[in-house]
Design a protein around this motif. Sequence first.
Motif, PDB file in Angstrom:
ATOM      1  N   PRO A 113      -7.473  14.747   1.477  1.00 41.32           N
ATOM      2  CA  PRO A 113      -5.829  14.808   1.538  1.00 41.32           C
ATOM      3  C   PRO A 113      -5.294  13.363   1.489  1.00 41.32           C
ATOM      4  O   PRO A 113      -6.621  12.087   2.573  1.00 41.32           O
ATOM      5  CB  PRO A 113      -5.373  15.087   2.977  1.00 41.32           C
ATOM      6  CG  PRO A 113      -7.009  15.422   3.941  1.00 41.32           C
ATOM      7  CD  PRO A 113      -7.571  15.556   2.703  1.00 41.32           C
ATOM      8  N   GLY A 114      -4.730  12.488   0.688  1.00 41.60           N
ATOM      9  CA  GLY A 114      -4.560  11.558   0.807  1.00 41.60           C
ATOM     10  C   GLY A 114      -3.417  10.624   2.439  1.00 41.60           C
ATOM     11  O   GLY A 114      -3.584  11.493   3.282  1.00 41.60           O
ATOM     12  N   SER A 115      -3.443   9.172   1.868  1.00 45.84           N
ATOM     13  CA  SER A 115      -2.914   8.943   3.661  1.00 45.84           C
ATOM     14  C   SER A 115      -1.666   8.230   4.080  1.00 45.84           C
ATOM     15  O   SER A 115      -1.401   7.148   4.014  1.00 45.84           O
ATOM     16  CB  SER A 115      -3.991   8.265   4.077  1.00 45.84           C
ATOM     17  OG  SER A 115      -3.892   6.916   3.064  1.00 45.84           O
ATOM     18  N   LEU A 116      -0.619   9.288   2.774  1.00 47.05           N
ATOM     19  CA  LEU A 116       0.510   7.617   2.488  1.00 47.05           C
ATOM     20  C   LEU A 116       1.137   8.661   3.475  1.00 47.05           C
ATOM     21  O   LEU A 116       1.188   9.319   4.857  1.00 47.05           O
ATOM     22  CB  LEU A 116       0.930   9.060   1.596  1.00 47.05           C
ATOM     23  CG  LEU A 116       2.277   8.657   1.431  1.00 47.05           C
ATOM     24  CD1 LEU A 116       3.095   7.489   1.093  1.00 47.05           C
ATOM     25  CD2 LEU A 116       3.222   9.486   0.221  1.00 47.05           C
ATOM     26  N   ARG A 117       2.168   7.605   4.022  1.00 49.06           N
ATOM     27  CA  ARG A 117       3.211   7.248   5.641  1.00 49.06           C
ATOM     28  C   ARG A 117       3.887   6.963   5.210  1.00 49.06           C
ATOM     29  O   ARG A 117       4.014   6.674   4.562  1.00 49.06           O
ATOM     30  CB  ARG A 117       2.025   7.115   7.244  1.00 49.06           C
ATOM     31  CG  ARG A 117       2.014   5.141   6.539  1.00 49.06           C
ATOM     32  CD  ARG A 117       1.011   4.845   6.797  1.00 49.06           C
ATOM     33  NE  ARG A 117       0.810   3.520   7.484  1.00 49.06           N
ATOM     34  CZ  ARG A 117       0.435   2.436   7.633  1.00 49.06           C
ATOM     35  NH1 ARG A 117      -1.016   2.967   8.669  1.00 49.06           N
ATOM     36  NH2 ARG A 117       0.248   0.983   7.278  1.00 49.06           N
ATOM     37  N   GLN A 118       5.169   8.072   6.271  1.00 49.19           N
ATOM     38  CA  GLN A 118       6.334   7.235   5.590  1.00 49.19           C
ATOM     39  C   GLN A 118       7.415   7.338   6.807  1.00 49.19           C
ATOM     40  O   GLN A 118       6.989   7.866   7.683  1.00 49.19           O
ATOM     41  CB  GLN A 118       7.263   8.791   4.711  1.00 49.19           C
ATOM     42  CG  GLN A 118       7.966   8.342   4.072  1.00 49.19           C
ATOM     43  CD  GLN A 118       9.092   9.148   2.442  1.00 49.19           C
ATOM     44  OE1 GLN A 118       7.971  10.680   3.141  1.00 49.19           O
ATOM     45  NE2 GLN A 118       8.601   8.616   2.054  1.00 49.19           N
ATOM     46  N   ASP A 141       2.515   8.510  -5.898  1.00 51.64           N
ATOM     47  CA  ASP A 141       2.634   9.839  -6.039  1.00 51.64           C
ATOM     48  C   ASP A 141       3.883  10.750  -7.264  1.00 51.64           C
ATOM     49  O   ASP A 141       3.810  11.535  -7.715  1.00 51.64           O
ATOM     50  CB  ASP A 141       3.013  10.397  -4.421  1.00 51.64           C
ATOM     51  CG  ASP A 141       1.807  11.169  -3.757  1.00 51.64           C
ATOM     52  OD1 ASP A 141       0.829  11.228  -4.114  1.00 51.64           O
ATOM     53  OD2 ASP A 141       2.746  11.603  -2.811  1.00 51.64           O
ATOM     54  N   GLU A 142       4.825   9.425  -7.238  1.00 49.90           N
ATOM     55  CA  GLU A 142       5.543   9.732  -7.807  1.00 49.90           C
ATOM     56  C   GLU A 142       5.216   9.882  -9.508  1.00 49.90           C
ATOM     57  O   GLU A 142       5.602  10.927 -10.362  1.00 49.90           O
ATOM     58  CB  GLU A 142       6.915   8.153  -8.254  1.00 49.90           C
ATOM     59  CG  GLU A 142       7.583   8.581  -7.332  1.00 49.90           C
ATOM     60  CD  GLU A 142       8.401   9.214  -6.812  1.00 49.90           C
ATOM     61  OE1 GLU A 142       8.963   9.820  -6.983  1.00 49.90           O
ATOM     62  OE2 GLU A 142       9.376   9.088  -5.615  1.00 49.90           O
ATOM     63  N   LEU A 187       3.308   5.774  -3.193  1.00 53.51           N
ATOM     64  CA  LEU A 187       4.542   6.193  -3.451  1.00 53.51           C
ATOM     65  C   LEU A 187       4.380   6.615  -4.293  1.00 53.51           C
ATOM     66  O   LEU A 187       4.887   7.464  -5.260  1.00 53.51           O
ATOM     67  CB  LEU A 187       5.920   5.581  -2.801  1.00 53.51           C
ATOM     68  CG  LEU A 187       6.156   5.913  -1.552  1.00 53.51           C
ATOM     69  CD1 LEU A 187       7.343   5.146  -0.844  1.00 53.51           C
ATOM     70  CD2 LEU A 187       6.446   7.209  -1.242  1.00 53.51           C
ATOM     71  N   ALA A 206       2.263  16.065 -13.585  1.00 49.10           N
ATOM     72  CA  ALA A 206       2.080  17.340 -12.999  1.00 49.10           C
ATOM     73  C   ALA A 206       3.321  18.025 -14.463  1.00 49.10           C
ATOM     74  O   ALA A 206       2.806  19.641 -14.104  1.00 49.10           O
ATOM     75  CB  ALA A 206       2.018  17.769 -12.137  1.00 49.10           C
ATOM     76  N   VAL A 207       4.585  17.916 -14.112  1.00 50.67           N
ATOM     77  CA  VAL A 207       5.482  18.205 -14.627  1.00 50.67           C
ATOM     78  C   VAL A 207       5.733  18.001 -15.840  1.00 50.67           C
ATOM     79  O   VAL A 207       5.676  18.978 -16.908  1.00 50.67           O
ATOM     80  CB  VAL A 207       7.073  17.466 -13.697  1.00 50.67           C
ATOM     81  CG1 VAL A 207       8.385  18.234 -15.284  1.00 50.67           C
ATOM     82  CG2 VAL A 207       6.878  17.494 -12.666  1.00 50.67           C
ATOM     83  N   ASN A 258       2.352  11.498 -10.455  1.00 47.76           N
ATOM     84  CA  ASN A 258       1.208  12.165 -10.048  1.00 47.76           C
ATOM     85  C   ASN A 258       2.032  13.389 -10.488  1.00 47.76           C
ATOM     86  O   ASN A 258       1.918  14.158 -11.462  1.00 47.76           O
ATOM     87  CB  ASN A 258       0.544  12.021  -8.829  1.00 47.76           C
ATOM     88  CG  ASN A 258      -0.718  13.046  -9.072  1.00 47.76           C
ATOM     89  OD1 ASN A 258      -1.009  13.060 -10.361  1.00 47.76           O
ATOM     90  ND2 ASN A 258      -1.230  13.148  -8.054  1.00 47.76           N
ATOM     91  N   ALA A 259       2.766  13.536  -9.491  1.00 45.19           N
ATOM     92  CA  ALA A 259       4.499  14.971  -9.638  1.00 45.19           C
ATOM     93  C   ALA A 259       4.979  14.718 -11.521  1.00 45.19           C
ATOM     94  O   ALA A 259       4.415  15.332 -11.784  1.00 45.19           O
ATOM     95  CB  ALA A 259       5.090  14.224  -9.317  1.00 45.19           C
ATOM     96  N   HIS A 288       0.461  -1.279  -0.085  1.00 44.12           N
ATOM     97  CA  HIS A 288       0.100   0.279   0.263  1.00 44.12           C
ATOM     98  C   HIS A 288       1.034   1.508   0.079  1.00 44.12           C
ATOM     99  O   HIS A 288       1.049   2.150  -0.819  1.00 44.12           O
ATOM    100  CB  HIS A 288      -0.672  -0.289   1.584  1.00 44.12           C
ATOM    101  CG  HIS A 288      -1.993   1.331   0.919  1.00 44.12           C
ATOM    102  ND1 HIS A 288      -1.609   1.098   2.266  1.00 44.12           N
ATOM    103  CD2 HIS A 288      -2.473   1.372   0.568  1.00 44.12           C
ATOM    104  CE1 HIS A 288      -3.194   2.953   2.531  1.00 44.12           C
ATOM    105  NE2 HIS A 288      -3.463   2.697   0.822  1.00 44.12           N
TER     106      HIS A 288
END
Lengths: 597, 151
Positions: free
Chosen positions: B118-123, B67-68, B64, B74-75, B70-71, B59
């Motif tokens: 907001p997402g729930s990504l945790r690190q 997000d990568e 991650l 966007a770039v 998506n970023a 998960h």
Amino acid sequence: MNGIERIKRRTWTIILLMGFGTVGLFVQLIRVQYGPYDPVFQSLAKTSVGALEKLLPSRGQIFDRDGSLLATNASLFYLEIETLQLNQKSIEDIALVLAELLTLPEDDLQGQLAQDHEAAGRFRIRMTYESEAGSRYPITIEAVEAGILTTFLEDPQGPDLSGLALVNAQQRVYPAGDLTGHLLGFVNQEGTGFFGVEGFYDDWLSGNPITILRAYIPLEASLQPEPPAGVNLALTIDIEIQQLSDVALERAIQRTGAESGQIIIMDPSNGEILAMVAWPRLDPTNYEKWLSVAEEETLIISPAIAGQYEPGSTFKVLVMAAALNEGVVTPYEEFIDTGEIEVGGAIIRNWDGEAWGLQTMSGCIQNSLNVCLAYVGSNRLRAGSFYAAMQDFGIGSLTGIDLAGEVPGSLRTPRHPMWTEADLGTNSFGQGVSVTPIQLITAFGAVANGGEMIQPHIVLQVAGPKGVYWPKANVLGRPISEQAAREMTLMLSNALERDGGLGVVPGYTMAGKTGTAQIPTEFGYDPNFTVASFIGWGPVEDPAFVVYVRLDRPTLSPWGSEVAAPAFKEIVERLVIQLEIPPNREINQAASLFVGN
Amino acid sequence: MKKKHLHKSENKSWRGILRSTGSTMLWTMILLVLGGMYLAVSAKAAKVGRTVIDLESKHTKLQLEYDELNAAYAVLTSPDRMRILAQSMGYRDAVPADVDYIKIEEIDSLGEFIVPAPGSLRQSANPGLSPAYSETLVDALQRWFEAGIAP
């Protein structure tokens, strides 16, 4: 060999094997407890890896008003070294691999690894590199490079990278790059936001880290709670308007040879900032480099809210609007301009040093006459009403925009011990008072919006775990009446009709005012350079935008009319298309829009 | 008479042994069954636990990656890049004279953008470990023999 002998031999063989196993187990236990990894396991016990674990939520994302992503997150990795695991070969191999992969000097890397870390009590170090300015920063790598290093680390036949560890962290990504740098601010390596939106909403965006008891034994495993994530924000910014403003500003700076500049576009009816750009651009992902340059060249981050300056002629609009509001002048009241006026012992002259003779108040604004405005300020409004009106316009105080780093400017009132009567005269035409661009556009917004001044703001929506929230626009006050606002707008609009200029936008009726401000120095005003500006709004019948253009120290010409007005025109020509505002007259019919110097 | 008595005694002992063996076997069987059941349940719980750990890890990894991507998207579609691409394709900025406005009553406006939750990504904030920590005794001995460095 009889049966008993055979059994005995087998028994001894088993005992011997078990003995070896036990010895091996003890050796490994001693190695773990007292061998080179001892500090590592001690640190593991201290940080409770595998038991208590700190979880960081992802930082909230930032969008523009139409959903374009302006700030998001990606992974980055720091390179750390367990110093006790290093050996001569791994020192050489790590330095070589990193130098080749990241194009860094091998000697520097090897120097960091070969130090006597044990003697210094360092068991874990973070690899760094030296910037061009001589400062040292942690080396960070992205997912692709991390993948390569992980492959090497897992390959027994690969280079010996014993001791190298990749530490995962969050990286802030700004897809629009330096187009939004001054607006958004930046996030440092510790994850703290500074300046702009990142700084102002840092607590909301960053969420709350939590500590969990992580079970690695499957029997004890259970679903772990999620840390409360940071909120997502949608800004009032339209990235396309932001870009067209940036393009116009870049062209203006190239054309005029200006040192720096800013453009702000605001909706005066609700205080929404549609665009806010500044030059030189700030790249939020490489802010360290920008900061080191900024320190040397005294550049300002977010100059739209922190770059205070003496506004010059644009300020006359506020003074005249205040006089109309107080009823001490009318647009068609006459004034004979003799070319100079004395206020509090100071002689004030016009921008061209000439006497303009008989003028109406509209003419005073149209021709931007310092003498006339000094007369209005000192003889008609007088100090009490003048400073009260300027304070009502928010001069000298924060607008409260939701961006970090705003400064209040300064307005010296009669209560100030250093205030003199001469200040009233100079303040009346925009000298001796310092404002920020956001203050000025907010005050102009009040004139455009029928006298009601709305607080500028940058956040349109806030999405938290419990839903979406739309912050409401705050009314800062009503510095002038609706009638005074209408008269002021009409004065500027009529002046524009009569006069031609580089800021004319065919097909649209607008109002605006140029400013050419002198720059104060330790030894009086700078004789060579000015701050050229233009503030205009439109369409006059139903204003949808106020545009602020400022260019610092242009070399092409010192005048706002020649430097800032063309940039205003370029912006408005594209802005009306973006905002889908149809022309209110034939496009081919040239509309004059320009006033004064 | 004496022989008969002896035989009787031997029979009794044999029965006792049988009974105690049977009883032991029964308890052993019960223990084995209970043990087997415990092991089966534990194994199942362990399997589920392992699945939970694996899924949590997947998960996080997928988020991650999301997000990568998506970023990266966007770039790739950033305003500056799109502008350069549009210009390279021969497009230019529109001016007011290019545009005709037609009011269509039925279509008021496009749907307003609503910012996503907001997402729930945790690190994990804990430092990662160097893979060399997983070195076994055999690896250490091998390293010792090869490099001549004491483990």
